[in-house]
Motif scaffolding. Structure first.
Motif, PDB file in Angstrom:
ATOM      1  N   ASP A  46      29.188 106.083  88.069  1.00 19.44           N
ATOM      2  CA  ASP A  46      30.443 106.520  88.692  1.00 19.44           C
ATOM      3  C   ASP A  46      31.341 107.137  87.485  1.00 19.44           C
ATOM      4  OD1 ASP A  46      30.758 104.217  87.017  1.00 19.44           O
ATOM      5  OD2 ASP A  46      31.573 103.057  88.535  1.00 19.44           O
ATOM      6  N   TRP A  47      30.993 106.728  86.386  1.00 19.06           N
ATOM      7  CA  TRP A  47      31.768 107.334  85.296  1.00 19.06           C
ATOM      8  C   TRP A  47      31.477 108.871  84.917  1.00 19.06           C
ATOM      9  CZ3 TRP A  47      31.033 109.899  80.693  1.00 19.06           C
ATOM     10  CH2 TRP A  47      32.125 109.896  79.586  1.00 19.06           C
ATOM     11  N   VAL A  48      30.232 108.936  85.392  1.00 22.70           N
ATOM     12  CA  VAL A  48      29.827 110.589  85.028  1.00 22.70           C
ATOM     13  C   VAL A  48      30.258 111.402  86.314  1.00 22.70           C
ATOM     14  CG1 VAL A  48      27.624 112.081  85.234  1.00 22.70           C
ATOM     15  CG2 VAL A  48      27.477 109.933  83.809  1.00 22.70           C
ATOM     16  N   GLU A  49      30.159 110.726  87.463  1.00 21.60           N
ATOM     17  CA  GLU A  49      30.783 111.666  88.522  1.00 21.60           C
ATOM     18  C   GLU A  49      32.315 111.698  88.373  1.00 21.60           C
ATOM     19  OE1 GLU A  49      29.598 109.134  91.908  1.00 21.60           O
ATOM     20  OE2 GLU A  49      27.590 110.182  91.905  1.00 21.60           O
ATOM     21  N   ALA A  50      33.146 110.778  87.808  1.00 20.44           N
ATOM     22  CA  ALA A  50      34.416 110.884  87.530  1.00 20.44           C
ATOM     23  C   ALA A  50      34.768 111.749  86.417  1.00 20.44           C
ATOM     24  CB  ALA A  50      34.995 109.401  87.453  1.00 20.44           C
ATOM     25  N   HIS A  51      33.948 112.019  85.507  1.00 21.09           N
ATOM     26  CA  HIS A  51      33.986 112.788  84.313  1.00 21.09           C
ATOM     27  C   HIS A  51      33.091 114.119  84.004  1.00 21.09           C
ATOM     28  CE1 HIS A  51      37.555 109.911  83.445  1.00 21.09           C
ATOM     29  NE2 HIS A  51      36.674 109.110  83.464  1.00 21.09           N
ATOM     30  N   PRO A  52      32.726 114.784  85.015  1.00 18.67           N
ATOM     31  CA  PRO A  52      31.609 115.453  84.815  1.00 18.67           C
ATOM     32  C   PRO A  52      31.481 116.482  83.568  1.00 18.67           C
ATOM     33  CG  PRO A  52      32.565 116.150  86.468  1.00 18.67           C
ATOM     34  CD  PRO A  52      33.289 114.972  86.154  1.00 18.67           C
ATOM     35  N   ALA A  53      32.658 117.172  83.186  1.00 21.67           N
ATOM     36  CA  ALA A  53      32.734 117.874  82.218  1.00 21.67           C
ATOM     37  C   ALA A  53      32.592 117.197  80.800  1.00 21.67           C
ATOM     38  CB  ALA A  53      33.915 118.671  82.052  1.00 21.67           C
ATOM     39  N   GLU A  54      33.299 115.842  80.822  1.00 24.25           N
ATOM     40  CA  GLU A  54      33.155 115.408  79.693  1.00 24.25           C
ATOM     41  C   GLU A  54      31.939 114.623  79.425  1.00 24.25           C
ATOM     42  OE1 GLU A  54      37.112 116.230  80.709  1.00 24.25           O
ATOM     43  OE2 GLU A  54      35.597 114.898  82.027  1.00 24.25           O
ATOM     44  N   ALA A  55      31.240 114.170  80.411  1.00 27.43           N
ATOM     45  CA  ALA A  55      30.026 113.757  80.309  1.00 27.43           C
ATOM     46  C   ALA A  55      28.934 114.673  79.822  1.00 27.43           C
ATOM     47  CB  ALA A  55      29.398 113.208  81.686  1.00 27.43           C
ATOM     48  N   ARG A  56      29.000 115.763  80.311  1.00 24.98           N
ATOM     49  CA  ARG A  56      28.140 116.996  79.849  1.00 24.98           C
ATOM     50  C   ARG A  56      28.444 117.213  78.324  1.00 24.98           C
ATOM     51  NH1 ARG A  56      29.422 120.173  84.100  1.00 24.98           N
ATOM     52  NH2 ARG A  56      31.095 121.399  83.040  1.00 24.98           N
ATOM     53  N   ALA A  57      29.847 117.253  78.063  1.00 18.29           N
ATOM     54  CA  ALA A  57      30.133 117.654  76.464  1.00 18.29           C
ATOM     55  C   ALA A  57      29.561 116.569  75.513  1.00 18.29           C
ATOM     56  CB  ALA A  57      31.607 117.932  76.401  1.00 18.29           C
ATOM     57  N   PHE A  58      29.734 115.161  76.089  1.00 13.75           N
ATOM     58  CA  PHE A  58      29.071 114.075  75.399  1.00 13.75           C
ATOM     59  C   PHE A  58      27.616 114.216  75.268  1.00 13.75           C
ATOM     60  CE2 PHE A  58      27.242 109.953  75.536  1.00 13.75           C
ATOM     61  CZ  PHE A  58      27.325 109.431  74.367  1.00 13.75           C
ATOM     62  N   VAL A  59      27.013 114.654  76.093  1.00 15.38           N
ATOM     63  CA  VAL A  59      25.448 114.788  75.863  1.00 15.38           C
ATOM     64  C   VAL A  59      25.104 115.868  75.211  1.00 15.38           C
ATOM     65  CG1 VAL A  59      23.413 115.253  77.248  1.00 15.38           C
ATOM     66  CG2 VAL A  59      25.042 113.606  78.307  1.00 15.38           C
ATOM     67  N   GLU A  60      25.801 116.987  75.338  1.00 11.48           N
ATOM     68  CA  GLU A  60      25.630 117.925  74.732  1.00 11.48           C
ATOM     69  C   GLU A  60      25.755 117.821  73.069  1.00 11.48           C
ATOM     70  OE1 GLU A  60      24.065 120.837  75.544  1.00 11.48           O
ATOM     71  OE2 GLU A  60      24.031 120.609  77.546  1.00 11.48           O
ATOM     72  N   GLY A  61      27.049 117.203  72.964  1.00 13.36           N
ATOM     73  CA  GLY A  61      27.378 117.093  71.200  1.00 13.36           C
ATOM     74  C   GLY A  61      26.384 116.139  70.699  1.00 13.36           C
ATOM     75  N   SER A  62      26.194 115.017  71.405  1.00 12.69           N
ATOM     76  CA  SER A  62      25.017 114.005  70.579  1.00 12.69           C
ATOM     77  C   SER A  62      23.796 114.690  70.623  1.00 12.69           C
ATOM     78  CB  SER A  62      24.801 112.941  71.816  1.00 12.69           C
ATOM     79  OG  SER A  62      26.286 112.149  71.838  1.00 12.69           O
ATOM     80  N   ALA A  63      23.260 115.734  71.578  1.00 11.38           N
ATOM     81  CA  ALA A  63      22.081 116.371  71.478  1.00 11.38           C
ATOM     82  C   ALA A  63      21.933 117.166  70.169  1.00 11.38           C
ATOM     83  CB  ALA A  63      21.501 117.062  72.541  1.00 11.38           C
ATOM     84  N   ARG A  64      23.241 117.946  69.812  1.00 17.57           N
ATOM     85  CA  ARG A  64      23.221 118.831  68.597  1.00 17.57           C
ATOM     86  C   ARG A  64      23.225 117.664  67.487  1.00 17.57           C
ATOM     87  NH1 ARG A  64      28.763 121.785  68.535  1.00 17.57           N
ATOM     88  NH2 ARG A  64      27.603 122.582  66.714  1.00 17.57           N
ATOM     89  N   ALA A  65      23.609 116.552  67.577  1.00 16.10           N
ATOM     90  CA  ALA A  65      23.455 115.607  66.178  1.00 16.10           C
ATOM     91  C   ALA A  65      22.394 115.325  65.883  1.00 16.10           C
ATOM     92  CB  ALA A  65      24.619 114.472  66.640  1.00 16.10           C
ATOM     93  N   LEU A  66      21.511 115.085  67.203  1.00 16.99           N
ATOM     94  CA  LEU A  66      20.071 114.759  66.857  1.00 16.99           C
ATOM     95  C   LEU A  66      19.356 115.668  66.358  1.00 16.99           C
ATOM     96  CD1 LEU A  66      19.186 113.053  70.395  1.00 16.99           C
ATOM     97  CD2 LEU A  66      19.523 111.773  68.206  1.00 16.99           C
ATOM     98  N   ASP A  67      19.464 116.910  66.688  1.00 17.06           N
ATOM     99  CA  ASP A  67      18.874 118.222  66.039  1.00 17.06           C
ATOM    100  C   ASP A  67      19.335 118.459  64.688  1.00 17.06           C
ATOM    101  OD1 ASP A  67      17.414 118.592  68.053  1.00 17.06           O
ATOM    102  OD2 ASP A  67      18.737 120.424  68.879  1.00 17.06           O
ATOM    103  N   HIS A  68      20.636 118.083  64.262  1.00 16.96           N
ATOM    104  CA  HIS A  68      21.416 118.130  63.048  1.00 16.96           C
ATOM    105  C   HIS A  68      20.865 117.172  61.841  1.00 16.96           C
ATOM    106  CE1 HIS A  68      24.657 119.288  59.933  1.00 16.96           C
ATOM    107  NE2 HIS A  68      24.358 117.987  59.552  1.00 16.96           N
ATOM    108  N   ALA A  69      20.492 116.053  62.635  1.00 20.82           N
ATOM    109  CA  ALA A  69      19.830 115.012  61.622  1.00 20.82           C
ATOM    110  C   ALA A  69      18.545 115.352  61.374  1.00 20.82           C
ATOM    111  CB  ALA A  69      19.812 113.573  62.535  1.00 20.82           C
ATOM    112  N   ARG A  70      17.752 115.994  62.172  1.00 22.85           N
ATOM    113  CA  ARG A  70      16.442 116.219  61.797  1.00 22.85           C
ATOM    114  C   ARG A  70      16.369 117.719  60.899  1.00 22.85           C
ATOM    115  NH1 ARG A  70      15.247 118.267  66.202  1.00 22.85           N
ATOM    116  NH2 ARG A  70      14.531 116.611  67.285  1.00 22.85           N
TER     117      ARG A  70
END
Length: 325
Positions: free
Chosen positions: A224-248
């Motif tokens: 329900d949070w993802v549905e209420a905040h689709p753009a923010e959920a997207r940005a959260f996943v994208e930013g976190s994925a970038r951090a995973l790659d940055h750590a590597r």
């Protein structure tokens, strides 16, 4: 109600685009892990959420994934982080969660390791029956890894005695003889590295021996949070994925950030030097096997009704549509 995740390709370029797409100011509360730094925490340190409207708020510590999921279900936090089996159990119990991206993975470089003193008679999995094993929490990754390890040897899955011990005390209880085995989780490579440096311990097996290369756990969001905040959920996943790659790609810088954050929390910054990485695939990608492996295990054990859960229905991934259950 359904929502499409086709546009959620985990790339740096799209991550930057999504950062500007977020519309609302949202606070994402979470529970931290002792001695650990999650991808979303690293993303915040790297500035990846700037301009997204996302603010992260650390509201305390979780002793393990199940505690994190309870807080998520109760609305005390907006994200949880737990072992895959614990996530699936929680969803099967009625919580409408989405597995956003792997929090960690296990491979030959990043893994959970089971240690004994060098002079212990325990040599392998077949010897842990009847022994006491220290794990961070019950009902999560280490618990299920032990069960699966025993099953693979034809032994009863409850043949070992598991006790809960906080990560910072795993080495102490093993050396003092309070337990026979201490299990250092893949997210506790900092504590494992320090214990190994002190010497006198011997590894008997690790979780890749039992499970192969697989996602160890997931960052979890409420649907329900993802549905209420689709753009923010997207940005959260994208930013976190970038951090995973940055750590590597930047392990030394990541360890330096790790040390600073631990010191700011009042934890021991010296353990940051033992951080081995997150062990995830490029772009934080998940595969259906990451979930389906444990779905099959839970069905085999009679803990999950066959066909009740499908990986594709709960995996928040590019090119997939996740439908409300």
């Amino acid at each position: 109600m359904t929502f499409s995740l086709r546009s959620l390709a985990l790339t740096t370029a799209l991550g930057l685009a999504f950062a500007g797409a977020a519309q609302a100011d949202v606070t994402i509360r979470y529970l931290a892990s002792h001695g650990g730094l999650s991808a979303h925490e690293l993303a915040e340190e790297l500035g990846y959420f700037e301009g997204t409207g996302i603010t992260l708020e650390n509201v305390g510590y979780a002793s393990g994934g199940p505690e994190s999921l309870i807080a998520l279900a109760g609305g005390s936090v907006e994200l949880g982080s737990a072992a895959t089996a614990a996530v699936l159990n929680s969803i099967a119990a009625g919580n409408d969660f989405v597995a956003a991206f792997p929090s960690n993975g296990i491979n030959d470089e990043v893994q959970s390791i089971f240690y004994v003193p060098e002079d212990s008679p325990i040599r392998g999995i077949e010897d842990i029956a009847g022994k006491t094993i220290a794990v961070n929490t019950l009902g999560a990754h280490l618990d299920y890894t032990v069960r699966e390890a025993l099953h693979g040897k034809g032994l009863p899955q409850d043949a070992a005695n598991l006790v809960t011990v906080p990560g910072p005390q795993l080495e102490q209880v093993l050396r003092s003889g309070q337990v026979d085995v201490s299990a250092f989780g893949y997210w506790q490579t900092t504590f494992e590295g320090l214990a190994r440096e002190h010497g006198g311990l011997r590894a008997i097996f690790d979780d890749t021996d039992v499970l192969g290369e697989i996602a160890g756990g997931f960052i979890v969001l409420r649907r329900d949070w993802v549905e209420a905040h689709p753009a923010e959920a997207r940005a959260f996943v994208e930013g976190s994925a970038r951090a995973l790659d940055h750590a590597r790609d930047n392990p030394e810088e990541t360890r330096a950030i790790f040390a600073r954050v631990l010191e700011e929390r009042g934890e021991n910054p010296e353990v940051a030097q033992f951080f081995k990485g997150y062990g995830v695939r490029e772009g934080g990608r998940a595969t259906e096997r990451d979930l389906q492996f444990w779905i099959d295990v839970l069905e085999r054990e009679g803990r999950l009704e066959p066909g009740k859960l499908k990986a594709a229905d709960i995996l928040f991934a590019p090119g997939q549509t996740v439908a409300a259950r």
